[in-house]
Every structure is written in structure tokens, then in C-alpha cells.
Scaffold this motif. Structure first.
Motif, PDB file in Angstrom:
ATOM      1  N   HIS A  31      -9.080 -53.646 -44.091  1.00 19.88           N
ATOM      2  CA  HIS A  31      -9.636 -53.457 -45.432  1.00 19.88           C
ATOM      3  C   HIS A  31      -9.349 -54.683 -46.306  1.00 19.88           C
TER       4      HIS A  31
ATOM      5  N   LEU B 127     -17.501 -50.682 -47.568  1.00 20.80           N
ATOM      6  CA  LEU B 127     -17.932 -49.307 -47.863  1.00 20.80           C
ATOM      7  C   LEU B 127     -17.881 -48.434 -46.604  1.00 20.80           C
TER       8      LEU B 127
ATOM      9  N   MET C  18     -14.458 -47.474 -45.980  1.00 20.12           N
ATOM     10  CA  MET C  18     -13.972 -46.468 -46.928  1.00 20.12           C
ATOM     11  C   MET C  18     -14.666 -45.116 -46.733  1.00 20.12           C
ATOM     12  N   ASN C  19     -15.348 -44.944 -45.622  1.00 14.91           N
ATOM     13  CA  ASN C  19     -16.074 -43.699 -45.311  1.00 14.91           C
ATOM     14  C   ASN C  19     -17.176 -43.398 -46.317  1.00 14.91           C
ATOM     15  N   ALA C  20     -17.862 -44.449 -46.751  1.00 18.66           N
ATOM     16  CA  ALA C  20     -19.012 -44.264 -47.647  1.00 18.66           C
ATOM     17  C   ALA C  20     -20.252 -44.895 -46.985  1.00 18.66           C
ATOM     18  N   PRO C  21     -20.744 -44.278 -45.897  1.00 14.51           N
ATOM     19  CA  PRO C  21     -21.826 -44.929 -45.124  1.00 14.51           C
ATOM     20  C   PRO C  21     -23.157 -44.977 -45.872  1.00 14.51           C
TER      21      PRO C  21
ATOM     22  N   ALA D  25     -23.798 -45.288 -49.168  1.00 17.61           N
ATOM     23  CA  ALA D  25     -23.791 -46.418 -50.100  1.00 17.61           C
ATOM     24  C   ALA D  25     -23.847 -47.731 -49.323  1.00 17.61           C
TER      25      ALA D  25
END
Lengths: 106, 160
Positions: free
Chosen positions: B4, B42, B45-48, B50
Motif C-alpha cells: 500500500h 483502490l 483498499m477493496n474498492a474495485p 471506484a
């Protein structure tokens, strides 16, 4: 859970703040209209990063993602309109230097 | 965590390159690379959702628009006599700002984020289509407004 996520949130907000600073700096020091749009893009990326980081820390990633998607749509429209203005201004004045736009007539 | 941090550093490095690059074409490509880096952040951060939008719209569509515009106005870029020292001194100012911000990062975060228990996870589809469907209407309106604005910029004088 929130306490566990806070160090990650500091880190994400730290990098978002650095991106905001870079974007504002770019917009302040440059006279080139295209570089202004680069500054706006950097600000937008910082906002998306901060938004998703906050959503992750608060455990509400679905809402954060939906707002991020809305923001990306707004960003593309703003950039498209901005670039359209730049091309139009370039055709009108032959320059993308904002100091040359002091001869506007009403 | 290390991955990250690496991706965030990559995002910042490409962002800096897009500001400092002398060539606008290189700046545009750096901006696209920054978008790709943000996409990876993203995803991490488990925001696929976005991430996919960022990749397709920002790294794809906006880069195409930007490079097209640069190809139209590129000649003129060389005639703007800007002080390059201002651009090259960005890392110094950024380091000073970063050190100052790091001192306030923790109290600022604690002040801005309320200490409430995490809410129930609702997925993106339910949020976007059921809870915030008004946003979609707003997006549609913004699209139409943008299309009309661009149409107005390039309207032929005879058709006005």
C-alpha cells in the motif's frame, strides 16, 4: 475496528494532502492553461483517495465508492469542458498562456 | 501495508512528474500513470468499483482528451517563457509541507473522524441504485450540461 484502521487512514490522508499541495502549487506557479487542468486532476485524485480511505476506516465502503464514482463522472465533465475552453481560446488567441487573455471584449 | 505504501509513493511520484515535466505530452502520460497507480491503491483498499471507473475514465478517456488537446496546441507550449525553477523546487516545498502536515495528521484525523462504531456494510450496487439513485440523475444532468457546453464552444458562426 476504527482504531485499527486509523494508522492506515493517517497514511492515506497524508498522501492525499501531499497531492493536494502539488495540485494547488501547479495551479499557482503555471501560466499554461493545460497545466491548470493537470492541477485540477491532481486535486481530484487526492479527494478520491481521501474519500475511499475514510469510507474504509468507517466501514462504509459502499457509500464511499458510490460517491467516488459520482465524483469521477463530475471530474470527466469538468476536464472535458475545460479542455474544450482551452482549444477554443487557443483558436481565438493563438496561445494557451493565460497572460494573453487580457484583451477580452464584452 | 508495505504494498500500500509503495503504491501511494508511486502515485505521488507520477503526480510530481506530471507537474514538473517540461513536455506537456510527458505530463499527460504521467497523469495517466498516476491514475493507474490510484486504481491499484483502490483495488488494494477493496474498492474495485471506484478502481474500475478510475482506470477506464481517468486513465483512459481523460488521457485521450488531454493528449488530443496537447497535439492541437503543442507548438505554442514552447513560447510560454515560464520560470522552470519554480517547478523544480516543488519537491523541496512538498517536503516542508509534508513534515508540517505529519505533525498534525493524527489530531486532525481524530478530530475529523467521529468515533462511532462501524456501520453495516452495504454493497455499491444497493447504495448506488437504491439508496442514492438521485446521484445518478445528477450525473445524467451534468453529462447533458457538459455536452451542451462543448457544443456551444464549437458551434459554427453561421448556425448560431
Amino acid at each position: 475496528m476504527l482504531e485499527n484502521m486509523l494508522p492506515n487512514l493517517y497514511l492515506n490522508w497524508f498522501f492525499a494532502a501531499l497531492l493536494v499541495f502539488s495540485g494547488i502549487y501547479c495551479m499557482l506557479v503555471s501560466r499554461n492553461l493545460l497545466r491548470l487542468i493537470i492541477g485540477v486532476e491532481l486535486l481530484s485524485k487526492a479527494a478520491i483517495l481521501a474519500l475511499v480511505a475514510c469510507g474504509q476506516a468507517m466501514g462504509n465502503l459502499g457509500l464511499a465508492q458510490s460517491i467516488a464514482i459520482t465524483m469521477i463522472v463530475l471530474e470527466v465533465v469538468v476536464v472535458a469542458v475545460g479542455l474544450g475552453l482551452v482549444v477554443r481560446a487557443y483558436r481565438q488567441t493563438g496561445s494557451v498562456d493565460m497572460w494573453k487573455f487580457d484583451r477580452l471584449k464584452g | 501495508m508495505n504494498l500500500h505504501l509503495f503504491l501511494l509513493c508511486l502515485l505521488l511520484a507520477f503526480g510530481l512528474l506530471s507537474v514538473m515535466a517540461r513536455s506537456l505530452l510527458l505530463a499527460g502520460i504521467s497523469l495517466a500513470a498516476a491514475s493507474v497507480s490510484l486504481t491499484l491503491v483502490l483495488f488494494e483498499m477493496n474498492a474495485p468499483w471506484a478502481g474500475v471507473f478510475e482506470l477506464s475514465v481517468c486513465a483512459g478517456l481523460i488521457t485521450v482528451l488531454f493528449v488530443s488537446t496537447v497535439s492541437v496546441v503543442r507548438r505554442e507550449e514552447q513560447f510560454i517563457a515560464e520560470n522552470r525553477l519554480r517547478f523544480y523546487s516543488l519537491p523541496f516545498f512538498l517536503a516542508v509541507f509534508g513534515m508540517a502536515f505529519w505533525l498534525f495528521a493524527e489530531p486532525l484525523t481524530r478530530a475529523l473522524v467521529p468515533a462511532v462504531p462501524p456501520q453495516v456494510q452495504i454493497n455499491v450496487g444497493t447504495t448506488l441504485w437504491q439508496l442514492r439513485w438521485g446521484d445518478l440523475l445528477g450525473q445524467l444532468c451534468v453529462f447533458v450540461a457538459g455536452a451542451l457546453a462543448i457544443n456551444a464552444f464549437f458551434r459554427n458562426k453561421n448556425n448560431a
